[in-house]
Design a protein around this motif. Structure first.
Motif, PDB file in Angstrom:
ATOM      1  N   ARG A  24       0.864  -1.184   0.000  1.00 50.30           N
ATOM      2  CA  ARG A  24       0.000   0.000   0.000  1.00 50.30           C
ATOM      3  C   ARG A  24       0.898   1.231   0.000  1.00 50.30           C
ATOM      4  O   ARG A  24       1.700   1.427   0.910  1.00 50.30           O
ATOM      5  CB  ARG A  24      -0.908  -0.017   1.225  1.00 50.30           C
ATOM      6  CG  ARG A  24      -1.982   1.049   1.228  1.00 50.30           C
ATOM      7  CD  ARG A  24      -3.076   0.622   2.184  1.00 50.30           C
ATOM      8  NE  ARG A  24      -4.033   1.661   2.472  1.00 50.30           N
ATOM      9  CZ  ARG A  24      -5.182   1.453   3.117  1.00 50.30           C
ATOM     10  NH1 ARG A  24      -5.478   0.227   3.539  1.00 50.30           N
ATOM     11  NH2 ARG A  24      -6.016   2.431   3.343  1.00 50.30           N
ATOM     12  N   ASP A  54      -2.997   4.716  -2.176  1.00 51.00           N
ATOM     13  CA  ASP A  54      -3.905   5.293  -1.185  1.00 51.00           C
ATOM     14  C   ASP A  54      -3.985   6.805  -1.381  1.00 51.00           C
ATOM     15  O   ASP A  54      -2.985   7.511  -1.255  1.00 51.00           O
ATOM     16  CB  ASP A  54      -3.387   4.964   0.216  1.00 51.00           C
ATOM     17  CG  ASP A  54      -4.344   5.363   1.314  1.00 51.00           C
ATOM     18  OD1 ASP A  54      -5.294   6.123   1.050  1.00 51.00           O
ATOM     19  OD2 ASP A  54      -4.149   4.920   2.463  1.00 51.00           O
ATOM     20  N   CYS A 249      -8.732   3.984  -2.274  1.00 50.28           N
ATOM     21  CA  CYS A 249      -7.519   3.524  -2.959  1.00 50.28           C
ATOM     22  C   CYS A 249      -7.826   3.070  -4.380  1.00 50.28           C
ATOM     23  O   CYS A 249      -8.955   2.702  -4.705  1.00 50.28           O
ATOM     24  CB  CYS A 249      -6.883   2.354  -2.207  1.00 50.28           C
ATOM     25  SG  CYS A 249      -6.411   2.697  -0.507  1.00 50.28           S
TER      26      CYS A 249
END
Length: 367
Positions: A24, A54, A249
């Motif tokens: 991420r 993100d 996201c």
């Protein structure tokens, strides 16, 4: 993926499904040129070729999420039209990549028809790089919203490219210069719909493949996207992992063009779409993908030389002398003739001045 409010409209992604645990990456940290975040992105692009971007925590990210939500509404509107009407705008590859593709006109691995329909909106059309194309009224009425989305998406692509430039030790602006906003290309926003599958006949909706372009920004809310674990056999179902959508996201992946430019340092990973897991499989699945391709005249040769981490030609390797338009046409013919079957590419070991930089393994990115 858009905000939590959109996710609340659908059943939850089940907890008992094996997933690909992708890195991420914070968009806000990339904007601030955070060196650790840049390294995380680079490692993800070498191992899986996929990462989760993100957008929470900064104004630019929130603005793009709102634009993504608008594209979901347009997706639903265009794909709810009668197929007979949509077929007036049918795309005709390889002559035209833009317009409507009805479900079933392509095949999956075993020869059965696919289960996906989509509408490709050409970026050149929306940005005025080409003559205007004919589109359904809902697309025509959304030209300003589409233009805004594509401009925002392009700024994100530039940021990712700048990060990869720095990690590959390329001159600043190298990758972005190969895919500018104002030059002809096959870049498109693809608005997709997958209808629920019969419980007794659930299967692949879109066959396993790699993206031919350079980079894809995907938004979806329900599951269905699966990645092939790197280094594994695509014919073994156990090797395919779902990607769990996350509010706020997008899923970003690299395509074959990045592998070509980086001489295999970066990775383009096989992926496919199947039925959504659990109760999500009972609902229509909408997604939209911003599919970036190089500008038509961009050279496809490797970006080696200078301080670059990209290796020079080795014995037995040949330089790619084609431009992007020629290369894409060559690959399309090879795929149709069975000479370039879908397979993951890239993730090669790199060296600098005799010092080996090891290939990033899946375990290093938490899978």
């Amino acid at each position: 993926m858009p905000t939590q409010a959109y996710f609340d409209q659908y059943p939850s992604f089940p907890d008992d499904v094996q997933t690909a645990e992708l890195q991420r990456v914070s968009f806000a940290k990339l904007l601030s040129q955070d060196s650790a975040e840049a390294k995380t992105l680079f490692e993800a692009c070498r191992a899986w070729g996929f990462f989760v971007l993100d957008f929470e925590g900064c104004e630019e990210g929130q603005s793009f999420l709102q634009s993504a939500a608008d594209m979901f509404e347009l997706d639903k509107e265009v794909n709810s039209m009668d197929v007979e009407e949509l077929m007036k705008y049918a795309y005709k590859p390889p002559y035209s990549l833009f317009g409507y593709k009805e479900a079933g006109n392509l095949k999956i691995e075993d020869g059965r028809p696919d289960r996906v329909e989509f509408y490709n909106v050409g970026r050149d059309d929306i940005m005025g790089v080409s003559a205007p194309l004919s589109n359904p009224p809902c697309i025509e009425q959304s030209r300003l919203a589409l233009k805004s989305y594509m401009e925002q998406a392009h700024s994100i692509v530039r940021l990712i490219c700048a990060t990869l430039d720095s990690q590959l030790r390329l001159p600043s602006g190298t990758l972005a210069s190969l895919q500018p906003l104002d030059k002809p290309s096959g870049t498109a926003l693809r608005l997709l719909r997958y209808l629920p599958q019969p419980t007794a006949d659930r299967r692949t909706s879109l066959l396993g493949h790699t993206d031919i372009g350079s980079l894809t920004i995907l938004f979806n809310i329900t599951g269905g996207l699966q990645l092939l674990a790197p280094g594994t056999d695509p014919t073994d179902e156990a090797n395919w992992r779902y990607v769990k959508p996350v509010p706020g996201c997008a899923i970003v992946n690299l395509g074959d063009a990045m592998v070509e430019w980086s001489a295999g340092v970066l990775r383009s990973n096989m992926h496919r779409v199947t039925y959504a897991p659990g109760a999500q499989g009972q609902t229509p699945r909408y997604s939209h993908a911003y599919l970036v391709r190089p500008q038509a005249e961009a050279p496809m040769k490797r970006l080696a030389g200078g301080d670059s981490l990209i290796p020079e030609l080795e014995q037995g390797e040949e330089e790619n002398t084609m431009n992007a338009k020629e290369w894409e046409a060559h690959k399309a013919v090879a795929i149709r003739q069975g000479r370039d079957n879908a397979r993951s590419r890239g993730g090669r070991e790199i060296k600098l001045k005799g010092e080996k930089i090891a290939t990033v393994t899946v375990s290093e990115v938490g899978a």
